[in-house]
Design an enzyme around this catalytic site. Structure first.
Site, PDB file in Angstrom:
ATOM      1  N   GLY A 132       0.833  -1.149  -0.036  1.00  0.00           N
ATOM      2  CA  GLY A 132       0.000  -0.043  -0.096  1.00  0.00           C
ATOM      3  C   GLY A 132       0.847   1.113  -0.035  1.00  0.00           C
ATOM      4  N   GLN A 167       2.939   9.842   1.755  1.00  0.00           N
ATOM      5  CA  GLN A 167       4.158   9.291   1.976  1.00  0.00           C
ATOM      6  C   GLN A 167       5.044   9.801   0.882  1.00  0.00           C
ATOM      7  OE1 GLN A 167       2.261   5.246   2.507  1.00  0.00           O
ATOM      8  NE2 GLN A 167       4.260   5.081   3.681  1.00  0.00           N
ATOM      9  N   CYS A 172       5.249  -0.579   7.589  1.00  0.00           N
ATOM     10  CA  CYS A 172       5.040   0.676   6.941  1.00  0.00           C
ATOM     11  C   CYS A 172       6.299   1.164   6.232  1.00  0.00           C
ATOM     12  CB  CYS A 172       4.798   1.859   7.872  1.00  0.00           C
ATOM     13  SG  CYS A 172       4.354   3.186   7.025  1.00  0.00           S
ATOM     14  N   LEU A 173       6.275   1.507   4.995  1.00  0.00           N
ATOM     15  CA  LEU A 173       7.305   1.854   3.809  1.00  0.00           C
ATOM     16  C   LEU A 173       8.101   3.069   4.765  1.00  0.00           C
ATOM     17  CD1 LEU A 173       6.020   1.334   0.331  1.00  0.00           C
ATOM     18  CD2 LEU A 173       7.509  -0.147   1.621  1.00  0.00           C
ATOM     19  N   HIS A 212      -4.929   1.721   7.517  1.00  0.00           N
ATOM     20  CA  HIS A 212      -3.677   2.121   7.595  1.00  0.00           C
ATOM     21  C   HIS A 212      -3.312   3.152   6.596  1.00  0.00           C
ATOM     22  CE1 HIS A 212       0.800   1.282   7.632  1.00  0.00           C
ATOM     23  NE2 HIS A 212       0.875   1.858   6.658  1.00  0.00           N
ATOM     24  N   GLU A 213      -3.891   3.192   5.419  1.00  0.00           N
ATOM     25  CA  GLU A 213      -3.376   4.139   4.357  1.00  0.00           C
ATOM     26  C   GLU A 213      -4.175   5.604   4.656  1.00  0.00           C
ATOM     27  OE1 GLU A 213      -0.794   3.525   2.902  1.00  0.00           O
ATOM     28  OE2 GLU A 213      -0.937   1.394   2.902  1.00  0.00           O
ATOM     29  N   HIS A 268      -2.618   7.634   7.092  1.00  0.00           N
ATOM     30  CA  HIS A 268      -1.621   8.536   6.567  1.00  0.00           C
ATOM     31  C   HIS A 268      -2.104   9.768   6.106  1.00  0.00           C
ATOM     32  CE1 HIS A 268       2.209   5.956   6.601  1.00  0.00           C
ATOM     33  NE2 HIS A 268       1.411   5.135   6.186  1.00  0.00           N
TER      34      HIS A 268
HETATM   35  O1  GNR Z   1       3.932  -2.624   2.843  1.00  0.00           O
HETATM   36  C1  GNR Z   1       3.061  -2.400   3.738  1.00  0.00           C
HETATM   37  N1  GNR Z   1       2.634  -3.636   4.382  1.00  0.00           N
HETATM   38  C2  GNR Z   1       1.689  -3.540   5.377  1.00  0.00           C
HETATM   39  C3  GNR Z   1       1.595  -4.727   6.323  1.00  0.00           C
HETATM   40  C4  GNR Z   1       0.503  -4.808   7.210  1.00  0.00           C
HETATM   41  C5  GNR Z   1      -0.348  -3.647   7.417  1.00  0.00           C
HETATM   42  C6  GNR Z   1      -0.236  -2.689   6.543  1.00  0.00           C
HETATM   43  C7  GNR Z   1       0.680  -2.220   5.425  1.00  0.00           C
HETATM   44  S1  GNR Z   1       0.823  -1.214   4.646  1.00  0.00           S
HETATM   45  C8  GNR Z   1       2.835  -1.321   4.082  1.00  0.00           C
HETATM   46  C9  GNR Z   1       2.950   0.028   3.025  1.00  0.00           C
HETATM   47  C10 GNR Z   1       2.599   1.334   3.651  1.00  0.00           C
HETATM   48  O2  GNR Z   1       3.536   1.780   4.431  1.00  0.00           O
HETATM   49  N2  GNR Z   1       1.425   1.982   3.297  1.00  0.00           N
HETATM   50  O3  GNR Z   1       1.326   2.932   3.870  1.00  0.00           O
HETATM   51 NI    NI Z   2       2.330   3.242   5.762  1.00  0.00          NI
END
Ligand code: GNR
Ligand code: NI
Length: 167
Positions: free
Chosen positions: A46, A51, A91-92, A133-134, A137
């Site tokens: 995601g 980001q 999270c990246l 999660h997104e 952000h």
């Molecule tokens: O790559 C990602 N893996 C992930 C694993 C579990 C729950 C959420 C994520 S999102 C993350 C990529 C990211 O940082 N998206 O904002």
């Molecule tokens: Ni993230």
């Protein structure tokens, strides 16, 4: 297409609140394509525009192994939610850190697609977790905010140390 730079925690730019996209145009679609290239290259499942330092309410997700199930949500809003589920997240923007987060198990969202047309869709499982999660952000929120102060301080110190090593 181009690979975009992904901001890393504790960069304050990750704390800004993104603005709704008024017109879904070719610039928006170019950004979406660049975000997919960036996410697939990372690799991640995601990515939110915040980001990559773009303050627009735009998120993308692809949970598939073959990078062939791309989802794009513009101005996403959660209409309703049910249940709770604990999943280990990464999270990246917080590379190398993984921790359990409890979120809603089922969500119904409303968004615009890449043509600018509105739609509603329901999700559960990892897709529901990832959408939440997104969207976080887009509101300047990170998964580490759900952890204890002690864990968050430890993660911040680790990230700051990593950054000093790379400069
Ligand atoms: O790559 C990602 N893996 C992930 C694993 C579990 C729950 C959420 C994520 S999102 C993350 C990529 C990211 O940082 N998206 O904002
Ligand atoms: Ni993230």
């Amino acid at each position: 297409m181009s690979i975009l730079n992904v901001l890393h925690y504790p960069d304050e730019r990750l704390r800004r609140v993104a603005l709704a996209i008024e017109n879904v145009d070719d610039n928006t679609r170019k950004l979406i394509d660049d975000m997919f290239e960036t996410m697939y290259g990372a690799p991640g499942i995601g990515l939110a525009a915040v980001q990559v330092d773009v303050l627009k309410r735009l998120i993308i997700i692809d949970l598939s192994e073959n990078k062939d199930q791309p989802f794009c949500f513009i101005n996403p809003q959660i209409l309703s939610r049910e249940g709770k589920e604990k999943v280990e997240e990464g999270c990246l923007s917080v590379p190398g850190i993984y921790a359990d987060v409890t979120r809603s198990k089922w969500i119904k969202i409303q968004a615009l697609d890449r043509q600018g047309d509105p739609f509603e869709q329901e999700f559960e499982g990892l897709m529901a977790i990832c959408v939440q999660h997104e969207i976080d952000h887009l509101d300047g929120k990170l998964f580490v905010d759900y952890l204890s102060e002690m864990k968050r301080v430890r993660i911040r110190k680790k990230m700051e140390k990593l950054r000093r090593q790379t400069f």
